[in-house]
Design an enzyme around this catalytic site. Structure first.
Site, PDB file in Angstrom:
ATOM      1  N   HIS A 221       0.857  -1.173  -0.064  1.00 48.54           N
ATOM      2  CA  HIS A 221      -0.037   0.009   0.012  1.00 48.54           C
ATOM      3  C   HIS A 221       1.071   1.251  -0.078  1.00 48.54           C
ATOM      4  O   HIS A 221       1.747   1.437  -0.762  1.00 48.54           O
ATOM      5  CB  HIS A 221      -0.849  -0.018   1.141  1.00 48.54           C
ATOM      6  CG  HIS A 221      -2.107   0.716   1.243  1.00 48.54           C
ATOM      7  ND1 HIS A 221      -2.400   1.711   0.115  1.00 48.54           N
ATOM      8  CD2 HIS A 221      -2.910   1.062   2.380  1.00 48.54           C
ATOM      9  CE1 HIS A 221      -3.428   2.405   0.677  1.00 48.54           C
ATOM     10  NE2 HIS A 221      -3.988   2.111   1.986  1.00 48.54           N
ATOM     11  N   MET A 256       8.030  -2.430  -7.030  1.00 45.63           N
ATOM     12  CA  MET A 256       7.401  -1.363  -6.398  1.00 45.63           C
ATOM     13  C   MET A 256       6.741  -0.163  -7.128  1.00 45.63           C
ATOM     14  O   MET A 256       7.732   0.239  -7.918  1.00 45.63           O
ATOM     15  CB  MET A 256       8.209  -0.931  -5.039  1.00 45.63           C
ATOM     16  CG  MET A 256       8.172  -2.198  -4.234  1.00 45.63           C
ATOM     17  SD  MET A 256       6.593  -2.718  -3.569  1.00 45.63           S
ATOM     18  CE  MET A 256       6.796  -4.214  -3.309  1.00 45.63           C
ATOM     19  N   HIS A 260      -2.066  -2.024  -9.770  1.00 42.07           N
ATOM     20  CA  HIS A 260      -3.261  -1.531  -8.978  1.00 42.07           C
ATOM     21  C   HIS A 260      -4.397  -2.524  -8.962  1.00 42.07           C
ATOM     22  O   HIS A 260      -4.574  -3.281  -9.954  1.00 42.07           O
ATOM     23  CB  HIS A 260      -3.771  -0.098  -9.535  1.00 42.07           C
ATOM     24  CG  HIS A 260      -4.398   0.524  -8.365  1.00 42.07           C
ATOM     25  ND1 HIS A 260      -5.852   0.333  -7.983  1.00 42.07           N
ATOM     26  CD2 HIS A 260      -3.959   1.433  -7.480  1.00 42.07           C
ATOM     27  CE1 HIS A 260      -6.109   1.142  -7.240  1.00 42.07           C
ATOM     28  NE2 HIS A 260      -5.111   1.793  -6.751  1.00 42.07           N
ATOM     29  N   ASP A 311       2.405   6.013  -6.623  1.00 42.24           N
ATOM     30  CA  ASP A 311       3.557   6.204  -5.881  1.00 42.24           C
ATOM     31  C   ASP A 311       4.843   6.137  -6.600  1.00 42.24           C
ATOM     32  O   ASP A 311       5.894   6.608  -6.085  1.00 42.24           O
ATOM     33  CB  ASP A 311       3.840   4.756  -5.009  1.00 42.24           C
ATOM     34  CG  ASP A 311       2.650   4.817  -3.787  1.00 42.24           C
ATOM     35  OD1 ASP A 311       2.344   5.770  -3.422  1.00 42.24           O
ATOM     36  OD2 ASP A 311       2.402   3.620  -3.264  1.00 42.24           O
TER      37      ASP A 311
HETATM   38  N1  ACO Z   1       5.443  -6.103  -9.898  1.00 40.55           N
HETATM   39  C1  ACO Z   1       5.651  -7.333 -10.758  1.00 40.55           C
HETATM   40  N2  ACO Z   1       4.490  -8.084 -10.800  1.00 40.55           N
HETATM   41  C2  ACO Z   1       3.202  -7.631 -10.531  1.00 40.55           C
HETATM   42  C3  ACO Z   1       3.153  -6.609  -9.941  1.00 40.55           C
HETATM   43  C4  ACO Z   1       4.289  -5.560  -9.691  1.00 40.55           C
HETATM   44  N3  ACO Z   1       4.374  -4.403  -9.060  1.00 40.55           N
HETATM   45  N4  ACO Z   1       1.815  -6.189  -9.455  1.00 40.55           N
HETATM   46  C5  ACO Z   1       1.277  -7.273  -9.954  1.00 40.55           C
HETATM   47  N5  ACO Z   1       1.952  -8.238 -10.571  1.00 40.55           N
HETATM   48  C6  ACO Z   1       1.886  -9.477 -11.014  1.00 40.55           C
HETATM   49  C7  ACO Z   1       1.842 -10.476 -10.036  1.00 40.55           C
HETATM   50  O1  ACO Z   1       2.835 -10.907  -9.696  1.00 40.55           O
HETATM   51  C8  ACO Z   1       0.618 -11.336 -10.437  1.00 40.55           C
HETATM   52  O2  ACO Z   1       1.175 -12.224 -11.432  1.00 40.55           O
HETATM   53  P1  ACO Z   1       0.706 -13.748 -11.543  1.00 40.55           P
HETATM   54  O3  ACO Z   1      -0.736 -13.852 -11.849  1.00 40.55           O
HETATM   55  O4  ACO Z   1       1.716 -14.125 -12.897  1.00 40.55           O
HETATM   56  O5  ACO Z   1       1.314 -14.313 -10.055  1.00 40.55           O
HETATM   57  C9  ACO Z   1      -0.386 -10.489 -11.042  1.00 40.55           C
HETATM   58  O6  ACO Z   1       0.293  -9.297 -11.675  1.00 40.55           O
HETATM   59  C10 ACO Z   1      -1.474  -9.936 -10.361  1.00 40.55           C
HETATM   60  O7  ACO Z   1      -0.886  -9.266  -9.124  1.00 40.55           O
HETATM   61  P2  ACO Z   1      -1.420  -9.491  -7.616  1.00 40.55           P
HETATM   62  O8  ACO Z   1      -0.430  -8.833  -6.826  1.00 40.55           O
HETATM   63  O9  ACO Z   1      -2.295 -10.559  -7.391  1.00 40.55           O
HETATM   64  O10 ACO Z   1      -2.529  -8.186  -8.120  1.00 40.55           O
HETATM   65  P3  ACO Z   1      -3.301  -7.456  -6.834  1.00 40.55           P
HETATM   66  O11 ACO Z   1      -4.553  -6.730  -7.202  1.00 40.55           O
HETATM   67  O12 ACO Z   1      -3.466  -8.285  -5.576  1.00 40.55           O
HETATM   68  O13 ACO Z   1      -2.353  -6.239  -6.243  1.00 40.55           O
HETATM   69  C11 ACO Z   1      -0.756  -4.646  -5.966  1.00 40.55           C
HETATM   70  C12 ACO Z   1      -2.457  -5.156  -6.388  1.00 40.55           C
HETATM   71  C13 ACO Z   1      -0.862  -5.015  -4.544  1.00 40.55           C
HETATM   72  C14 ACO Z   1      -0.930  -2.904  -5.926  1.00 40.55           C
HETATM   73  C15 ACO Z   1       0.296  -5.278  -6.811  1.00 40.55           C
HETATM   74  O14 ACO Z   1       0.109  -4.597  -8.075  1.00 40.55           O
HETATM   75  C16 ACO Z   1       1.591  -4.726  -6.305  1.00 40.55           C
HETATM   76  O15 ACO Z   1       2.072  -5.464  -5.492  1.00 40.55           O
HETATM   77  N6  ACO Z   1       2.314  -3.780  -6.721  1.00 40.55           N
HETATM   78  C17 ACO Z   1       3.432  -3.313  -5.917  1.00 40.55           C
HETATM   79  C18 ACO Z   1       3.383  -2.218  -4.684  1.00 40.55           C
HETATM   80  C19 ACO Z   1       2.713  -1.084  -4.968  1.00 40.55           C
HETATM   81  O16 ACO Z   1       3.146  -0.417  -5.906  1.00 40.55           O
HETATM   82  N7  ACO Z   1       1.831  -0.591  -4.114  1.00 40.55           N
HETATM   83  C20 ACO Z   1       0.890   0.568  -4.229  1.00 40.55           C
HETATM   84  C21 ACO Z   1      -0.469   0.670  -4.634  1.00 40.55           C
HETATM   85  S1  ACO Z   1      -0.981   1.978  -4.959  1.00 40.55           S
HETATM   86  C22 ACO Z   1      -1.182   3.160  -3.707  1.00 40.55           C
HETATM   87  O17 ACO Z   1      -1.146   2.602  -2.442  1.00 40.55           O
HETATM   88  C23 ACO Z   1      -1.106   4.469  -3.922  1.00 40.55           C
END
Ligand code: ACO
Length: 375
Positions: A221, A256, A260, A311
């Site tokens: 987050h 990171m 989303h 972010d």
């Molecule tokens: N880097 C690499 N792969 C990713 C990323 C990422 N940043 N985000 C998603 N994926 C991939 C996952 O590995 C997954 O792949 P798979 O299906 O092959 O296993 C797929 O995309 C789905 O990802 P999930 O993590 O299941 O998606 P979810 O909707 O649960 O997560 C989240 C959303 C937490 C934001 C995720 O994209 C993430 O972890 N991003 C990085 C952290 C981040 O930037 N957070 C900030 C959020 S916005 C904010 O707070 C302002």
């Protein structure tokens, strides 16, 4: 043992968990606060206008805005016992933990009491969190006890002035205003939902915001903006970016600042903050950080169809303002407190205890074994 949401419930993805009149995210309307487009707010408003809008369901008149800013300014004083609490927190603590502790401590010293005083408590928190953070920041680094009461009217100008010791130039001030506006609200994200859940038990606003700060802290987050700068800084040369990111993806590393839960092709907030990042990068004569960021963006889109969220370029913007990376997520708190408070008000106005059910996946009933038999 790490917990998983389980494939069936997948972190409640796509689940509508209630009504809100505060914000639209990922609908045909785009991102709006109380019906106003984020693009207009970030371009034309100051943070206080957006915060007032969230707390009051309408833009302020000139006179209301002046009064709101002066109310905030008048409430920047820190009680002596809060200062002493902050002074006890070691320099090694994370500033998010400082804010969580400070918010909780303020709730002991100035309890909200009757909910009819909820707006007063929200304004006090909005006013008091920036000086709390910076009081601890300076004290823990140099032992200096800063004066928190004076300073510019605007939260953006006040924060940068207190942090750096001098008034920011116009591009930095405008970027900070935009950043605070963009971070102020985002529907039922994890921290806001935490705040609403706490409010739904009829608990006080300080508890709701303290819990929300804890939820925001994690790197999935709010914590992502701090982690993003670490990622960008891994690369000293532009040509290392592509192989580095490909390698990280191969190792299934989360990049990171990308992806989303709700948006599928882009984050409208990222488009706005990226313009500020580009401008500040040019003015700073930077030839690497912004270019590396753009290259990461290209590779992530090409390889994974993943786009930067708010972010990602926020990290660049804050870096060019001279803000230490450990303060990136705390800035998110200073701003999102407006959204959290608006959600606490909304929850209370039509409250129903938030208490979902779980599907049981544990062991079948077992026969009790007395201690002597267990050995
Ligand atoms: N880097 C690499 N792969 C990713 C990323 C990422 N940043 N985000 C998603 N994926 C991939 C996952 O590995 C997954 O792949 P798979 O299906 O092959 O296993 C797929 O995309 C789905 O990802 P999930 O993590 O299941 O998606 P979810 O909707 O649960 O997560 C989240 C959303 C937490 C934001 C995720 O994209 C993430 O972890 N991003 C990085 C952290 C981040 O930037 N957070 C900030 C959020 S916005 C904010 O707070 C302002």
């Amino acid at each position: 043992m790490p917990m998983s949401g389980g494939a069936k419930y997948g972190g409640l993805a796509g689940v509508v968990a209630g009504n809100t009149g505060i914000c639209t995210v990922g609908t045909g309307q785009g991102l709006t606060y109380r019906g106003y487009a984020i693009e207009d707010l970030a371009e034309h408003a100051c943070f206080e206008e957006a915060a007032y809008l969230l707390l009051n369901d309408g833009l302020p008149s000139r006179q209301e805005l002046e009064r709101f800013k002066s109310d905030l300014k008048d409430r920047r004083h820190l009680p002596q016992s809060l200062k002493l609490t902050l002074e006890q927190i070691p320099p090694s603590a994370h500033p998010m933990d400082v804010l969580r502790t400070g918010c909780s401590a303020l709730g002991c010293l100035e309890p909200e009491g009757d909910f009819s005083r909820q707006k007063e408590a929200a304004v006090r928190l909005l006013a008091c969190l920036p000086p709390m953070l910076l009081y601890w920041h300076h004290f823990s680094r140099s032992g200096k006890r800063i004066e928190t009461v004076s300073g510019p009217d605007s939260t953006a100008g006040y924060f940068l002035r207190l942090l750096t010791g001098h008034a920011p130039d116009d591009p930095r001030l405008r970027a900070m205003e935009a950043s605070l506006i963009l971070y102020a609200e985002h529907e039922f994200n994890a921290s806001t939902f935490t705040a609403r859940t706490i409010a739904s038990t009829l608990s006080d606003i300080y508890s709701a915001v303290t819990g929300a700060i804890g939820a925001l802290r994690g790197p999935l987050h709010g914590g992502a903006n701090e982690a993003t700068l670490e990622l960008i800084r891994r690369f000293d040369r532009l040509e290392d970016v592509e192989p580095g990111i490909l390698d990280a993806l191969k190792r299934k590393e989360k990049i990171m600042g990308f992806g989303h839960r709700v948006y599928t092709t882009s984050d409208p907030r990222s488009v706005i903050i990226k313009k500020h990042a580009r401008r500040l990068s040019r003015e700073a004569g930077d030839t690497l950080l912004y270019a590396v960021s753009e290259r990461i963006e290209e590779v992530m889109w090409r390889e994974k169809k993943l786009f930067p969220n708010l972010d990602f370029y926020s990290a660049c913007v804050y870096h060019f303002m001279g803000i230490p990376s450990s303060l990136f997520t705390p800035i998110f708190v200073l701003s999102r407190t407006a959204g959290w408070a608006a959600h606490v008000f909304e929850q209370r106005a039509d409250n129903k205890l938030i208490r979902p059910r779980a599907e049981y996946t544990g062991p079948q009933p077992r026969k009790w074994l007395p201690l002597e038999v267990r050995g």
